[in-house]
Design a protein around this motif. Structure first.
Motif, PDB file in Angstrom:
ATOM      1  N   GLU A   1       0.831  -1.212   0.000  1.00 54.86           N
ATOM      2  CA  GLU A   1       0.000   0.000   0.000  1.00 54.86           C
ATOM      3  C   GLU A   1       0.863   1.260   0.000  1.00 54.86           C
ATOM      4  OE1 GLU A   1      -2.955   2.355   3.089  1.00 54.86           O
ATOM      5  OE2 GLU A   1      -2.767   0.183   3.240  1.00 54.86           O
ATOM      6  N   ARG A   2       1.912   1.266   0.829  1.00 54.29           N
ATOM      7  CA  ARG A   2       2.765   2.452   0.928  1.00 54.29           C
ATOM      8  C   ARG A   2       3.580   2.665  -0.359  1.00 54.29           C
ATOM      9  NH1 ARG A   2       0.252   2.405   5.200  1.00 54.29           N
ATOM     10  NH2 ARG A   2       0.953   3.383   7.149  1.00 54.29           N
ATOM     11  N   LEU A   3       4.128   1.593  -0.899  1.00 56.07           N
ATOM     12  CA  LEU A   3       4.961   1.723  -2.101  1.00 56.07           C
ATOM     13  C   LEU A   3       4.136   2.143  -3.310  1.00 56.07           C
ATOM     14  CD1 LEU A   3       7.288  -1.375  -1.598  1.00 56.07           C
ATOM     15  CD2 LEU A   3       7.899   1.043  -1.327  1.00 56.07           C
ATOM     16  N   VAL A   4       2.898   1.657  -3.380  1.00 54.59           N
ATOM     17  CA  VAL A   4       1.998   2.086  -4.464  1.00 54.59           C
ATOM     18  C   VAL A   4       1.652   3.561  -4.298  1.00 54.59           C
ATOM     19  CG1 VAL A   4      -0.322   1.837  -5.424  1.00 54.59           C
ATOM     20  CG2 VAL A   4       1.043  -0.194  -4.935  1.00 54.59           C
ATOM     21  N   TYR A   5       1.381   3.978  -3.065  1.00 52.88           N
ATOM     22  CA  TYR A   5       1.093   5.389  -2.798  1.00 52.88           C
ATOM     23  C   TYR A   5       2.266   6.268  -3.255  1.00 52.88           C
ATOM     24  CZ  TYR A   5       0.285   9.757  -0.279  1.00 52.88           C
ATOM     25  OH  TYR A   5       0.110  11.078   0.037  1.00 52.88           O
ATOM     26  N   MET A   6       3.464   5.867  -2.899  1.00 52.60           N
ATOM     27  CA  MET A   6       4.648   6.642  -3.273  1.00 52.60           C
ATOM     28  C   MET A   6       4.841   6.661  -4.787  1.00 52.60           C
ATOM     29  SD  MET A   6       7.173   5.315  -0.190  1.00 52.60           S
ATOM     30  CE  MET A   6       8.640   6.181  -0.755  1.00 52.60           C
ATOM     31  N   ALA A   7       4.586   5.526  -5.432  1.00 53.15           N
ATOM     32  CA  ALA A   7       4.740   5.461  -6.894  1.00 53.15           C
ATOM     33  C   ALA A   7       3.779   6.417  -7.571  1.00 53.15           C
ATOM     34  CB  ALA A   7       4.505   4.036  -7.366  1.00 53.15           C
ATOM     35  N   ASN A   8       2.520   6.447  -7.120  1.00 51.11           N
ATOM     36  CA  ASN A   8       1.529   7.344  -7.714  1.00 51.11           C
ATOM     37  C   ASN A   8       1.854   8.811  -7.429  1.00 51.11           C
ATOM     38  OD1 ASN A   8       0.005   5.263  -8.823  1.00 51.11           O
ATOM     39  ND2 ASN A   8      -1.241   5.024  -6.980  1.00 51.11           N
ATOM     40  N   GLU A   9       2.357   9.072  -6.229  1.00 55.31           N
ATOM     41  CA  GLU A   9       2.745  10.438  -5.877  1.00 55.31           C
ATOM     42  C   GLU A   9       3.881  10.916  -6.771  1.00 55.31           C
ATOM     43  OE1 GLU A   9       2.988  12.706  -1.726  1.00 55.31           O
ATOM     44  OE2 GLU A   9       4.635  11.257  -1.960  1.00 55.31           O
ATOM     45  N   CYS A  10       4.825  10.024  -7.059  1.00 49.95           N
ATOM     46  CA  CYS A  10       5.955  10.373  -7.919  1.00 49.95           C
ATOM     47  C   CYS A  10       5.515  10.602  -9.363  1.00 49.95           C
ATOM     48  CB  CYS A  10       7.024   9.286  -7.861  1.00 49.95           C
ATOM     49  SG  CYS A  10       7.876   9.194  -6.274  1.00 49.95           S
ATOM     50  N   LEU A  11       4.610   9.762  -9.849  1.00 48.85           N
ATOM     51  CA  LEU A  11       4.100   9.942 -11.213  1.00 48.85           C
ATOM     52  C   LEU A  11       3.462  11.320 -11.363  1.00 48.85           C
ATOM     53  CD1 LEU A  11       2.473   6.463 -11.976  1.00 48.85           C
ATOM     54  CD2 LEU A  11       4.561   7.401 -12.970  1.00 48.85           C
ATOM     55  N   ALA A  12       2.632  11.682 -10.397  1.00 48.68           N
ATOM     56  CA  ALA A  12       1.978  12.991 -10.446  1.00 48.68           C
ATOM     57  C   ALA A  12       3.002  14.115 -10.381  1.00 48.68           C
ATOM     58  CB  ALA A  12       0.970  13.110  -9.296  1.00 48.68           C
ATOM     59  N   GLY A  13       3.990  13.967  -9.502  1.00 48.13           N
ATOM     60  CA  GLY A  13       5.007  15.010  -9.358  1.00 48.13           C
ATOM     61  C   GLY A  13       5.893  15.163 -10.579  1.00 48.13           C
ATOM     62  N   LEU A  14       6.116  14.062 -11.295  1.00 49.51           N
ATOM     63  CA  LEU A  14       6.964  14.092 -12.488  1.00 49.51           C
ATOM     64  C   LEU A  14       6.177  14.372 -13.765  1.00 49.51           C
ATOM     65  CD1 LEU A  14       9.179  10.972 -11.669  1.00 49.51           C
ATOM     66  CD2 LEU A  14       9.925  13.372 -11.631  1.00 49.51           C
ATOM     67  N   GLY A  15       4.853  14.500 -13.644  1.00 53.13           N
ATOM     68  CA  GLY A  15       4.024  14.746 -14.817  1.00 53.13           C
ATOM     69  C   GLY A  15       3.893  13.530 -15.716  1.00 53.13           C
ATOM     70  N   LEU A  16       3.914  12.337 -15.135  1.00 52.47           N
ATOM     71  CA  LEU A  16       3.822  11.095 -15.895  1.00 52.47           C
ATOM     72  C   LEU A  16       2.469  10.425 -15.676  1.00 52.47           C
ATOM     73  CD1 LEU A  16       7.358   9.613 -15.099  1.00 52.47           C
ATOM     74  CD2 LEU A  16       6.675  10.956 -17.092  1.00 52.47           C
ATOM     75  N   SER A  17       2.055   9.641 -16.654  1.00 52.78           N
ATOM     76  CA  SER A  17       0.790   8.921 -16.569  1.00 52.78           C
ATOM     77  C   SER A  17       1.037   7.486 -16.099  1.00 52.78           C
ATOM     78  CB  SER A  17       0.115   8.893 -17.946  1.00 52.78           C
ATOM     79  OG  SER A  17      -0.990   7.998 -17.950  1.00 52.78           O
ATOM     80  N   PRO A  18       0.105   6.907 -15.341  1.00 56.39           N
ATOM     81  CA  PRO A  18       0.243   5.497 -14.965  1.00 56.39           C
ATOM     82  C   PRO A  18      -0.040   4.556 -16.127  1.00 56.39           C
ATOM     83  CG  PRO A  18      -1.837   6.383 -14.158  1.00 56.39           C
ATOM     84  CD  PRO A  18      -1.068   7.539 -14.716  1.00 56.39           C
ATOM     85  N   TYR A  19      -0.566   5.101 -17.222  1.00 58.54           N
ATOM     86  CA  TYR A  19      -0.889   4.285 -18.392  1.00 58.54           C
ATOM     87  C   TYR A  19       0.296   4.286 -19.350  1.00 58.54           C
ATOM     88  CZ  TYR A  19      -5.484   4.934 -16.359  1.00 58.54           C
ATOM     89  OH  TYR A  19      -6.536   4.965 -15.482  1.00 58.54           O
ATOM     90  N   VAL A  20       1.054   3.202 -19.324  1.00 61.02           N
ATOM     91  CA  VAL A  20       2.316   3.112 -20.066  1.00 61.02           C
ATOM     92  C   VAL A  20       2.070   2.500 -21.446  1.00 61.02           C
ATOM     93  CG1 VAL A  20       4.656   2.167 -20.052  1.00 61.02           C
ATOM     94  CG2 VAL A  20       3.545   2.836 -17.889  1.00 61.02           C
ATOM     95  N   VAL A  21       2.523   3.190 -22.481  1.00 55.01           N
ATOM     96  CA  VAL A  21       2.392   2.685 -23.849  1.00 55.01           C
ATOM     97  C   VAL A  21       3.660   1.918 -24.212  1.00 55.01           C
ATOM     98  CG1 VAL A  21       2.213   3.332 -26.288  1.00 55.01           C
ATOM     99  CG2 VAL A  21       0.826   4.518 -24.577  1.00 55.01           C
ATOM    100  N   LYS A  22       3.480   0.644 -24.573  1.00 55.43           N
ATOM    101  CA  LYS A  22       4.620  -0.211 -24.915  1.00 55.43           C
ATOM    102  C   LYS A  22       4.530  -0.734 -26.344  1.00 55.43           C
ATOM    103  CE  LYS A  22       5.166  -1.791 -20.132  1.00 55.43           C
ATOM    104  NZ  LYS A  22       5.220  -2.972 -19.232  1.00 55.43           N
ATOM    105  N   THR A  23       3.609  -0.195 -27.129  1.00 57.31           N
ATOM    106  CA  THR A  23       3.387  -0.689 -28.485  1.00 57.31           C
ATOM    107  C   THR A  23       3.469   0.434 -29.509  1.00 57.31           C
ATOM    108  OG1 THR A  23       0.992  -0.421 -28.180  1.00 57.31           O
ATOM    109  CG2 THR A  23       1.925  -2.602 -27.740  1.00 57.31           C
ATOM    110  N   TYR A  24       3.621   0.038 -30.758  1.00 61.51           N
ATOM    111  CA  TYR A  24       3.633   0.989 -31.873  1.00 61.51           C
ATOM    112  C   TYR A  24       2.561   0.602 -32.871  1.00 61.51           C
ATOM    113  CZ  TYR A  24       4.973   3.165 -36.262  1.00 61.51           C
ATOM    114  OH  TYR A  24       4.946   3.859 -37.451  1.00 61.51           O
ATOM    115  N   ALA A  25       1.784   1.570 -33.317  1.00 63.13           N
ATOM    116  CA  ALA A  25       0.739   1.329 -34.309  1.00 63.13           C
ATOM    117  C   ALA A  25       1.169   1.950 -35.635  1.00 63.13           C
ATOM    118  CB  ALA A  25      -0.582   1.936 -33.846  1.00 63.13           C
ATOM    119  N   PRO A  26       1.369   1.155 -36.680  1.00 66.84           N
ATOM    120  CA  PRO A  26       1.814   1.689 -37.972  1.00 66.84           C
ATOM    121  C   PRO A  26       0.717   2.497 -38.648  1.00 66.84           C
ATOM    122  CG  PRO A  26       1.275  -0.633 -38.166  1.00 66.84           C
ATOM    123  CD  PRO A  26       1.195  -0.308 -36.712  1.00 66.84           C
ATOM    124  N   PRO A  27       1.079   3.381 -39.564  1.00 71.99           N
ATOM    125  CA  PRO A  27       0.080   4.206 -40.258  1.00 71.99           C
ATOM    126  C   PRO A  27      -0.756   3.393 -41.226  1.00 71.99           C
ATOM    127  CG  PRO A  27       2.255   4.559 -41.195  1.00 71.99           C
ATOM    128  CD  PRO A  27       2.446   3.700 -39.984  1.00 71.99           C
TER     129      PRO A  27
END
Length: 229
Positions: free
Chosen positions: A87-113
């Motif tokens: 619970e604490r580590l997840v809280y810290m991870a989310n706090e860091c994402l918000a502070g760094l301007g990052l989204s929790p939704y990570v894109v790991k794929t590429y869609a060709p045109p």
């Protein structure tokens, strides 16, 4: 009733192993946000210890490889026991994402045109080639005959200003790449200089708006997948 020291030690080992194996990015974000370390150093983070009140991280700097230790307090408050660590580590991870301007939704794929995107890319390439040299717009050239339909006043003007046109196209499309990186790739944690990053950046350069729309659809798919799990 007091906790079993053996169980407590086993849980600590599991937490440390899990974080180092599956959540290296979160460790890096802890250091980037709380300790203001640059990504190059923060990305070397390794969790070496966790207590009820703090976590201990080890990093290495380049090019010397010198090790350093950073202590970060458990947030938002100390734990009563290690079973609260997730619970604490997840809280810290989310706090860091918000502070760094990052989204929790990570894109790991590429869609060709698609077909339209390929047509746009071909058009941009044709423009770059046409403006790259005066001879490409001269009498009898492919660009003058087929692209400009032998409309000589326009062809003559473009031939005189071909360098300005070439630079303008490059600058505009580089600006689109910068915008793509700042508003999407970095936010959704596409690793800089990775294969996926290069594919999105190259497509963004040649295709522009179409690449932005496809990336946004990939984000929507990540959000959908997260909600169904």
């Amino acid at each position: 009733m007091a906790e079993n020291p053996i169980d407590d030690a086993a849980l600590k080992t599991r937490v440390i192993t899990h974080m180092n194996k599956d959540h290296k990015k979160s460790l890096s974000h802890y250091l980037q946000h709380y300790s203001k370390l640059p990504p190059a150093i923060a990305d070397t983070a390794e969790l070496v210890d966790i207590s009820l009140s703090r976590i201990t991280l080890s990093t290495r700097s380049s090019p010397t490889g010198a090790a350093a230790t950073t202590y970060l307090p458990i947030r938002p408050s100390s734990m009563q026991n290690l079973s609260e660590s997730r619970e604490r580590l997840v809280y810290m991870a989310n706090e860091c994402l918000a502070g760094l301007g990052l989204s929790p939704y990570v894109v790991k794929t590429y869609a060709p045109p698609g077909i339209v995107g390929v047509a746009v890319i071909v058009g941009v390439l044709a423009g770059l080639w046409s403006f790259s040299a005066k001879r490409n717009l001269a009498e009898g050239s492919f660009a003058r005959v087929y692209l400009l339909q032998n409309y000589h006043p326009l062809a003559d003007f473009l031939m005189r200003t071909h360098l300005i046109g070439f630079v303008a196209i490059v600058v505009i499309h580089l600006a689109e790449c910068v915008h793509l990186q700042r508003t999407r790739l970095r936010k959704h944690q596409v690793e800089t200089f990775s294969k996926i990053w290069w594919l999105w950046m190259m497509t963004g350069f040649f295709e522009g708006h179409g690449a932005f729309k496809r990336f946004d659809k990939e984000v929507e798919e990540v959000i959908k997948a997260r909600k169904t799990h």
